[in-house]
Design an enzyme around this catalytic site. Sequence first.
Site, PDB file in Angstrom:
ATOM      1  N   GLY A 179      -1.421  14.798  -4.625  1.00 25.87           N
ATOM      2  CA  GLY A 179      -0.650  13.545  -4.545  1.00 25.87           C
ATOM      3  C   GLY A 179      -0.847  12.869  -3.205  1.00 25.87           C
ATOM      4  N   GLY A 190       4.907  -2.323  15.429  1.00 28.76           N
ATOM      5  CA  GLY A 190       4.027  -2.664  14.311  1.00 28.76           C
ATOM      6  C   GLY A 190       4.808  -3.367  13.219  1.00 28.76           C
ATOM      7  N   GLY A 191       4.491  -4.635  13.001  1.00 26.08           N
ATOM      8  CA  GLY A 191       5.212  -5.439  11.990  1.00 26.08           C
ATOM      9  C   GLY A 191       4.409  -5.615  10.727  1.00 26.08           C
ATOM     10  CB  ILE A 240       4.191   1.164   7.090  1.00 26.93           C
ATOM     11  CG1 ILE A 240       3.165   1.477   5.989  1.00 26.93           C
ATOM     12  CG2 ILE A 240       5.008   2.419   7.418  1.00 26.93           C
ATOM     13  CD1 ILE A 240       2.136   2.533   6.344  1.00 26.93           C
ATOM     14  CD  GLU A 298       2.168  -7.137  14.742  1.00 28.57           C
ATOM     15  OE1 GLU A 298       2.493  -6.246  13.928  1.00 28.57           O
ATOM     16  OE2 GLU A 298       1.050  -7.181  15.298  1.00 28.57           O
ATOM     17  CB  ILE A 338      -0.024   0.397  15.570  1.00 33.56           C
ATOM     18  CG1 ILE A 338      -0.508   1.815  15.906  1.00 33.56           C
ATOM     19  CG2 ILE A 338       1.167   0.022  16.423  1.00 33.56           C
ATOM     20  CD1 ILE A 338      -1.158   1.921  17.260  1.00 33.56           C
ATOM     21  N   GLY A 339      -0.920   1.212  12.195  1.00 31.81           N
ATOM     22  CA  GLY A 339      -2.094   1.349  11.336  1.00 31.81           C
ATOM     23  C   GLY A 339      -2.403   2.816  11.094  1.00 31.81           C
ATOM     24  CG  ASP A 378      -5.730   5.363   2.883  1.00 32.93           C
ATOM     25  OD1 ASP A 378      -5.817   4.465   2.016  1.00 32.93           O
ATOM     26  OD2 ASP A 378      -4.636   5.757   3.330  1.00 32.93           O
ATOM     27  CG  HIS A 426      15.131 -19.523 -21.401  1.00 32.22           C
ATOM     28  ND1 HIS A 426      15.047 -19.930 -20.098  1.00 32.22           N
ATOM     29  CD2 HIS A 426      16.416 -19.742 -21.807  1.00 32.22           C
ATOM     30  CE1 HIS A 426      16.223 -20.398 -19.715  1.00 32.22           C
ATOM     31  NE2 HIS A 426      17.076 -20.288 -20.732  1.00 32.22           N
TER      32      HIS A 426
HETATM   33  P1  FAD Z   1      -4.455  10.385   0.897  1.00 34.36           P
HETATM   34  O1  FAD Z   1      -3.358  10.001  -0.006  1.00 34.36           O
HETATM   35  O2  FAD Z   1      -4.204  10.376   2.354  1.00 34.36           O
HETATM   36  O3  FAD Z   1      -4.931  11.828   0.429  1.00 34.36           O
HETATM   37  C1  FAD Z   1      -5.898  12.537   1.120  1.00 34.36           C
HETATM   38  C2  FAD Z   1      -5.677  14.026   0.862  1.00 34.36           C
HETATM   39  O4  FAD Z   1      -6.784  14.746   1.399  1.00 34.36           O
HETATM   40  C3  FAD Z   1      -4.430  14.572   1.523  1.00 34.36           C
HETATM   41  O5  FAD Z   1      -3.636  15.229   0.565  1.00 34.36           O
HETATM   42  C4  FAD Z   1      -4.960  15.562   2.584  1.00 34.36           C
HETATM   43  O6  FAD Z   1      -4.129  16.690   2.738  1.00 34.36           O
HETATM   44  C5  FAD Z   1      -6.300  15.949   1.963  1.00 34.36           C
HETATM   45  N1  FAD Z   1      -7.303  16.386   2.946  1.00 34.36           N
HETATM   46  C6  FAD Z   1      -7.732  15.711   4.048  1.00 34.36           C
HETATM   47  N2  FAD Z   1      -8.717  16.399   4.660  1.00 34.36           N
HETATM   48  C7  FAD Z   1      -8.908  17.530   3.934  1.00 34.36           C
HETATM   49  C8  FAD Z   1      -9.787  18.652   4.067  1.00 34.36           C
HETATM   50  N3  FAD Z   1     -10.672  18.718   5.058  1.00 34.36           N
HETATM   51  N4  FAD Z   1      -9.701  19.631   3.150  1.00 34.36           N
HETATM   52  C9  FAD Z   1      -8.812  19.572   2.142  1.00 34.36           C
HETATM   53  N5  FAD Z   1      -7.966  18.542   1.963  1.00 34.36           N
HETATM   54  C10 FAD Z   1      -8.015  17.530   2.844  1.00 34.36           C
HETATM   55  N6  FAD Z   1       0.047   2.192  -0.908  1.00 34.36           N
HETATM   56  C11 FAD Z   1       0.369   1.415  -1.967  1.00 34.36           C
HETATM   57  O7  FAD Z   1      -0.512   1.035  -2.735  1.00 34.36           O
HETATM   58  N7  FAD Z   1       1.666   1.054  -2.211  1.00 34.36           N
HETATM   59  C12 FAD Z   1       2.674   1.431  -1.390  1.00 34.36           C
HETATM   60  O8  FAD Z   1       3.832   1.080  -1.646  1.00 34.36           O
HETATM   61  C13 FAD Z   1       2.370   2.234  -0.263  1.00 34.36           C
HETATM   62  N8  FAD Z   1       3.349   2.629   0.580  1.00 34.36           N
HETATM   63  C14 FAD Z   1       3.016   3.417   1.657  1.00 34.36           C
HETATM   64  C15 FAD Z   1       4.032   3.802   2.531  1.00 34.36           C
HETATM   65  C16 FAD Z   1       3.743   4.585   3.620  1.00 34.36           C
HETATM   66  C17 FAD Z   1       4.850   4.998   4.563  1.00 34.36           C
HETATM   67  C18 FAD Z   1       2.404   5.022   3.840  1.00 34.36           C
HETATM   68  C19 FAD Z   1       2.059   5.900   5.011  1.00 34.36           C
HETATM   69  C20 FAD Z   1       1.387   4.655   2.984  1.00 34.36           C
HETATM   70  C21 FAD Z   1       1.679   3.837   1.885  1.00 34.36           C
HETATM   71  N9  FAD Z   1       0.687   3.404   1.007  1.00 34.36           N
HETATM   72  C22 FAD Z   1       1.002   2.604  -0.052  1.00 34.36           C
HETATM   73  C23 FAD Z   1      -0.747   3.766   1.212  1.00 34.36           C
HETATM   74  C24 FAD Z   1      -1.173   4.937   0.314  1.00 34.36           C
HETATM   75  O9  FAD Z   1      -0.328   6.031   0.529  1.00 34.36           O
HETATM   76  C25 FAD Z   1      -2.627   5.304   0.616  1.00 34.36           C
HETATM   77  O10 FAD Z   1      -3.439   4.151   0.534  1.00 34.36           O
HETATM   78  C26 FAD Z   1      -3.139   6.349  -0.359  1.00 34.36           C
HETATM   79  O11 FAD Z   1      -2.371   7.535  -0.295  1.00 34.36           O
HETATM   80  C27 FAD Z   1      -4.608   6.686  -0.053  1.00 34.36           C
HETATM   81  O12 FAD Z   1      -5.061   7.660  -0.948  1.00 34.36           O
HETATM   82  P2  FAD Z   1      -6.265   8.622  -0.554  1.00 34.36           P
HETATM   83  O13 FAD Z   1      -6.485   9.493  -1.738  1.00 34.36           O
HETATM   84  O14 FAD Z   1      -7.400   7.843  -0.037  1.00 34.36           O
HETATM   85  O15 FAD Z   1      -5.741   9.474   0.677  1.00 34.36           O
END
Ligand code: FAD
Length: 454
Positions: free
Chosen positions: A43, A184-185, A188, A207, A254-255, A293, A431
């Site tokens: 997840g 950071g504005g 998040i 910001e 901130i990102g 990401d 409506h």
């Molecule tokens: P991640 O979800 O970061 O998953 C990467 C996984 O890889 C992690 O579980 C990590 O443990 C695992 N991993 C990393 N390196 C290794 C390794 N070497 N070996 C084994 N496992 C590893 N997005 C939206 O679309 N809507 C929202 O409302 C939203 N709200 C957010 C709120 C917050 C506070 C934050 C921080 C983010 C939010 N996001 C939102 C962004 C969203 O969470 C990410 O864009 C998304 O989770 C990216 O998915 P991903 O699979 O690329 O990476």
Amino acid sequence: MRKNMSDKYDLIILGGGPGGYVAAIRAAQLGAKVALIEKDKVGGTCLNRGCIPTKALIACTNLYDKIRQAENYGIKTVSSSIDLKYIIDRKNKIVDKLVKGVEFLLNKNKIDVIFGTGKVLEPGKVEISAPDSRKLLVVSRKLILATGSHPASLPGINFDGIRFLSSDNLLDYNELPEKLDIVGGGIIGIHFAQIYSSLGCEVAIYEALPEILPGIDEEIIATVKRILKRKNINIVTGTIFDPKKANEKTLICIGRTPNTQGIENLNLKMDGKSVLVNEKMEASIPGVYAVGDLVSRKMLAHVAYEQGVIAAENAMGLNRTFNYDCVPFGIYTSPEIGSVGLTEKEARLRQGFGGQAKENIKVGKFPFAALGIAQAIGEIEGSIKVVSDGEGKILGVHILGPEANTLISIATIAIKNKLKVDQLAETFQAHPTYPEGLQEAALNVLKRSLHIIN
Ligand code: FAD
């Protein structure tokens, strides 16, 4: 860890977040033998530390705000108060349930989920260090990298979880600070500002850019700032935050920085801190894909989901491409923001976009206050804006108001399927509903509004 040494797979996926677990499911549907390596919980950020936990908290604070407005609806309430520990427990229970749901899906799709930290030794060869320090080697024909991102900090500042906090830290705080500074504005930062101000905390947002919420429609930003100020949230823009003046608690958002640990041996071509990929999600080495990401142009869960599907399909011999033209997003401010496509400013700046001169850009608007259902429910703040080119092609839709996150999906379907403004305007809606506002905003582009003066 339940696998044998040197297990062979069609596909190894590193990272079990939205990009990785969805890629695993799609590849398994296409008949692949898949290993999914995850060092923490499936997840990823979205489910455990991002999208879902923040929305679980916002559901509580929105309800609390509503209860405090109950008298406006003729409802007398006895005094209400917040139990932050309960709210955090509720959030954790929701997350646990959804993590179990993802585990169930992976299991039913016969995906080998291997818990441990993966290190790519060479393309198609990954060493896994299990939590109990055992090592395992897995090999495959193809590899999808989906390692996600982590919160970035300011130079010289470490997240100590006490004074300087990341979003990860704050999600589990069950003691309410008196004051919270947010550096950071962006999306998040605004989410947390709203949550903590509703909980009764004094909040300030710092910001560095001239405006909060970069990339959002300018009129929406102006209204959001008014709403945040009304909630006594202090917004300081165009100012670099000085850590020496930090309050008792400072959230730094901130990102986010892509996680490249474990994939260094591949020496992939990079785009800044992100892995460079083409529109098929292929990285610079054949057979290696990267999603979510880690490739980072838009760090959103649904972008990661879609890129995961596309990478999996391409790894299995199909031919799919991803493009960023029609990426919707929603922000759970109160009221919500929903946005897809070009903003009015972007459309006007793109002189000649779609063969049109910038002066041919047309804009239609409709305020929620003119909508029957908005008045009935008492959610009248905000408006809907439709941006089109001179030939009626819909370029963008931007909404601040009730159900904006849901409404934006109608606009996304329209843009993705290249519907013209008149087609949106002539699709009549039930409506009284909020989608009528979207139809009216499209009518307004054509100067045919029925419930406002054109
Ligand atoms: P991640 O979800 O970061 O998953 C990467 C996984 O890889 C992690 O579980 C990590 O443990 C695992 N991993 C990393 N390196 C290794 C390794 N070497 N070996 C084994 N496992 C590893 N997005 C939206 O679309 N809507 C929202 O409302 C939203 N709200 C957010 C709120 C917050 C506070 C934050 C921080 C983010 C939010 N996001 C939102 C962004 C969203 O969470 C990410 O864009 C998304 O989770 C990216 O998915 P991903 O699979 O690329 O990476």
